[in-house]
Design a protein around this motif. Structure first.
Motif, mmCIF file in Angstrom:
data_model
loop_
_atom_site.group_PDB
_atom_site.id
_atom_site.type_symbol
_atom_site.label_atom_id
_atom_site.label_comp_id
_atom_site.label_asym_id
_atom_site.label_seq_id
_atom_site.Cartn_x
_atom_site.Cartn_y
_atom_site.Cartn_z
ATOM 1 N N MET A 1 0.849 -1.201 0.000
ATOM 2 C CA MET A 1 0.000 0.000 0.000
ATOM 3 C C MET A 1 0.888 1.256 0.000
ATOM 4 O O MET A 1 1.757 1.405 0.844
ATOM 5 C CB MET A 1 -0.863 -0.005 1.267
ATOM 6 C CG MET A 1 -2.033 0.937 1.203
ATOM 7 S SD MET A 1 -2.933 0.868 2.770
ATOM 8 C CE MET A 1 -4.532 1.393 2.278
ATOM 9 N N THR A 2 0.658 2.144 -0.977
ATOM 10 C CA THR A 2 1.499 3.344 -1.006
ATOM 11 C C THR A 2 1.031 4.314 0.083
ATOM 12 O O THR A 2 -0.068 4.191 0.618
ATOM 13 C CB THR A 2 1.381 4.077 -2.365
ATOM 14 O OG1 THR A 2 0.048 4.621 -2.455
ATOM 15 C CG2 THR A 2 1.630 3.154 -3.518
ATOM 16 N N LYS A 3 1.878 5.318 0.337
ATOM 17 C CA LYS A 3 1.539 6.284 1.396
ATOM 18 C C LYS A 3 0.314 7.096 1.024
ATOM 19 O O LYS A 3 -0.450 7.510 1.878
ATOM 20 C CB LYS A 3 2.729 7.195 1.659
ATOM 21 C CG LYS A 3 3.847 6.442 2.365
ATOM 22 C CD LYS A 3 5.003 7.324 2.699
ATOM 23 C CE LYS A 3 6.008 6.518 3.540
ATOM 24 N NZ LYS A 3 7.281 7.189 3.654
ATOM 25 N N PHE A 4 0.114 7.347 -0.283
ATOM 26 C CA PHE A 4 -1.065 8.117 -0.698
ATOM 27 C C PHE A 4 -2.331 7.256 -0.607
ATOM 28 O O PHE A 4 -3.403 7.757 -0.304
ATOM 29 C CB PHE A 4 -0.882 8.680 -2.110
ATOM 30 C CG PHE A 4 -0.094 9.962 -2.127
ATOM 31 C CD1 PHE A 4 -0.706 11.173 -1.835
ATOM 32 C CD2 PHE A 4 1.264 9.962 -2.411
ATOM 33 C CE1 PHE A 4 0.013 12.366 -1.829
ATOM 34 C CE2 PHE A 4 1.997 11.147 -2.410
ATOM 35 C CZ PHE A 4 1.368 12.351 -2.114
ATOM 36 N N GLU A 5 -2.173 5.954 -0.872
ATOM 37 C CA GLU A 5 -3.318 5.045 -0.735
ATOM 38 C C GLU A 5 -3.817 5.036 0.698
ATOM 39 O O GLU A 5 -5.016 5.027 0.962
ATOM 40 C CB GLU A 5 -2.872 3.614 -1.089
ATOM 41 C CG GLU A 5 -3.555 3.032 -2.305
ATOM 42 C CD GLU A 5 -2.908 1.706 -2.665
ATOM 43 O OE1 GLU A 5 -3.604 0.680 -2.571
ATOM 44 O OE2 GLU A 5 -1.701 1.696 -2.993
ATOM 45 N N ALA A 6 -2.874 5.058 1.619
ATOM 46 C CA ALA A 6 -3.208 5.019 3.048
ATOM 47 C C ALA A 6 -4.039 6.241 3.468
ATOM 48 O O ALA A 6 -4.740 6.196 4.469
ATOM 49 C CB ALA A 6 -1.930 4.952 3.877
ATOM 50 N N LEU A 7 -3.975 7.304 2.682
ATOM 51 C CA LEU A 7 -4.756 8.502 3.026
ATOM 52 C C LEU A 7 -6.220 8.353 2.615
ATOM 53 O O LEU A 7 -7.057 9.176 2.967
ATOM 54 C CB LEU A 7 -4.168 9.744 2.334
ATOM 55 C CG LEU A 7 -2.730 10.133 2.671
ATOM 56 C CD1 LEU A 7 -2.313 11.382 1.898
ATOM 57 C CD2 LEU A 7 -2.569 10.379 4.165
ATOM 58 N N GLY A 8 -6.509 7.303 1.812
ATOM 59 C CA GLY A 8 -7.902 7.063 1.419
ATOM 60 C C GLY A 8 -8.259 7.571 0.029
ATOM 61 O O GLY A 8 -9.426 7.710 -0.307
ATOM 62 N N ASN A 10 -8.901 7.540 -4.019
ATOM 63 C CA ASN A 10 -9.406 6.517 -4.942
ATOM 64 C C ASN A 10 -8.427 6.297 -6.111
ATOM 65 O O ASN A 10 -7.444 7.023 -6.264
ATOM 66 C CB ASN A 10 -10.814 6.876 -5.438
ATOM 67 C CG ASN A 10 -10.839 8.176 -6.234
ATOM 68 O OD1 ASN A 10 -9.817 8.627 -6.760
ATOM 69 N ND2 ASN A 10 -12.010 8.794 -6.317
ATOM 70 N N SER A 11 -8.736 5.294 -6.949
ATOM 71 C CA SER A 11 -7.755 4.883 -7.963
ATOM 72 C C SER A 11 -7.514 5.973 -9.014
ATOM 73 O O SER A 11 -6.403 6.135 -9.500
ATOM 74 C CB SER A 11 -8.210 3.585 -8.635
ATOM 75 O OG SER A 11 -9.490 3.790 -9.196
ATOM 76 N N ALA A 12 -8.546 6.763 -9.355
ATOM 77 C CA ALA A 12 -8.357 7.830 -10.356
ATOM 78 C C ALA A 12 -7.308 8.823 -9.860
ATOM 79 O O ALA A 12 -6.437 9.265 -10.617
ATOM 80 C CB ALA A 12 -9.678 8.548 -10.623
ATOM 81 N N LEU A 13 -7.366 9.152 -8.579
ATOM 82 C CA LEU A 13 -6.397 10.101 -8.015
ATOM 83 C C LEU A 13 -5.027 9.444 -7.852
ATOM 84 O O LEU A 13 -4.001 10.072 -8.103
ATOM 85 C CB LEU A 13 -6.889 10.636 -6.670
ATOM 86 C CG LEU A 13 -8.003 11.697 -6.792
ATOM 87 C CD1 LEU A 13 -8.701 11.914 -5.465
ATOM 88 C CD2 LEU A 13 -7.456 13.026 -7.294
ATOM 89 N N LEU A 14 -5.023 8.180 -7.458
ATOM 90 C CA LEU A 14 -3.731 7.485 -7.271
ATOM 91 C C LEU A 14 -2.981 7.372 -8.603
ATOM 92 O O LEU A 14 -1.755 7.492 -8.643
ATOM 93 C CB LEU A 14 -3.945 6.101 -6.642
ATOM 94 C CG LEU A 14 -4.405 6.137 -5.171
ATOM 95 C CD1 LEU A 14 -4.800 4.745 -4.697
ATOM 96 C CD2 LEU A 14 -3.343 6.732 -4.249
#
Length: 312
Positions: A1-8, A10-14
């Protein structure tokens, strides 16, 4: 899990985060994003310019907006045209994988008919300077009565520039139950007044210590008499031939005068201040970003929040 994923996010933003090469969220992003995503809250965030604030409010805003509806749902107010355009570009980059999402910049010095046309096509997010925004509301060009989110960026600077009444008028056209997010480098009395008047029990976050500088910057100062100032500036430039810098002046007149003298003396300089036309300001900023101008002479208002790397 990337650090940005951990912030919640969604996939479009990731996917956009990956494209932009962001690896680790900044402190203001880490503190704001989860808070804003998880709940409908009002937020006061105190953070210096250059700490990644645009993504801190931009990511949650994009994720919460319904791109299928053409209603204007998010309004971002910012003090200057340059900052307004810069935020708009960043929001467009962050939302490039969100189908149907339109972000439009509204600012003075450019054609109001073009801006009205863009709004008419449907803009879920509007980034605006307060003066032009108030004008467009007055002319019935833009409807913010169904707004869900209002963001005040560089709030202290907007109030310094005398936009208090405009901001008050704009906010009075928005629904009471929207969320308001206020981002500011400092917390003067007027900012506190706006927070009290237009926000409901805002959560507060502070990044770094209040009103502090950034620790990646090395400070040097020289005490110079008034009439030697220009020679000192030239000497600094001569001793750093590759200099890439911003020179701040107090008034528009000083700005113009110093820039003209530098150009006369053979330096790559340009002026940035409020009396230039939008076209002139764009040309100067583009040349500065491409490093064709090595010394940008500016009033602090015109250069607030400008995002340029590798300043000497």
């Amino acid at each position: 899990m990337t650090k940005f994923e951990a912030l919640g996010l969604n996939s479009a933003l990731l996917n956009a985060v990956t494209d932009l090469g962001f690896e680790t969220p900044s402190e203001v992003q880490e503190k704001s994003i989860p808070l804003l995503l998880e709940d409908e809250i009002d937020l006061v965030a105190l953070a210096q310019t250059g700490t990644g604030k645009t993504a801190a409010f931009g990511f949650p805003l994009i994720q919460k907006i319904d791109s299928q509806s053409r209603t204007t749902q998010g309004l971002i107010l910012s003090p200057t045209r340059e900052l307004c355009l810069q935020i708009t570009k960043e929001i467009q980059l962050y939302s490039k994988y969100v189908k149907g999402l339109n972000t439009v910049a509204i600012y003075g010095g450019a054609s109001i008919t073009d801006q009205a046309r863009q709004i008419k096509r449907g803009a879920q997010i509007v980034v605006a300077t307060p003066g032009r925004m108030k004008d467009m509301i007055g002319r019935g060009i833009i409807d913010i009565s169904k707004l869900d989110y209002c963001i005040l960026d560089e709030a202290d600077e907007m109030l310094n520039m005398g936009f208090y009444e405009d901001i008050k008028d704009i906010l009075s056209n928005t629904p009471k139950d929207k969320s308001t997010w206020l981002f500011s480098a400092t917390m003067p009395r007027e900012v506190a007044t706006i927070a009290k008047k237009f926000m409901h029990n805002p959560k507060e976050i502070t990044v770094g210590t209040k009103n502090s500088g950034v620790d990646t910057v090395q400070h040097e100062y020289y005490v110079v008499g008034g009439r030697d100032r220009y020679s000192a500036l030239k000497r600094l430039s001569d001793s750093n031939p590759g200099i890439f810098s911003v020179v701040f002046c107090r008034t528009k007149r000083d700005t113009q005068r110093v820039a003209e003298k530098l150009i006369e003396d053979g330096y790559n300089a340009g002026a940035l201040h409020g009396d230039l036309s939008q076209n002139q300001r764009d040309l100067v900023m583009n040349s500065f970003r491409k490093k064709q101008i090595q010394m940008l002479v500016a009033t602090d208002v015109a250069a607030r929040g400008i995002d340029v790397d590798d300043i000497t």
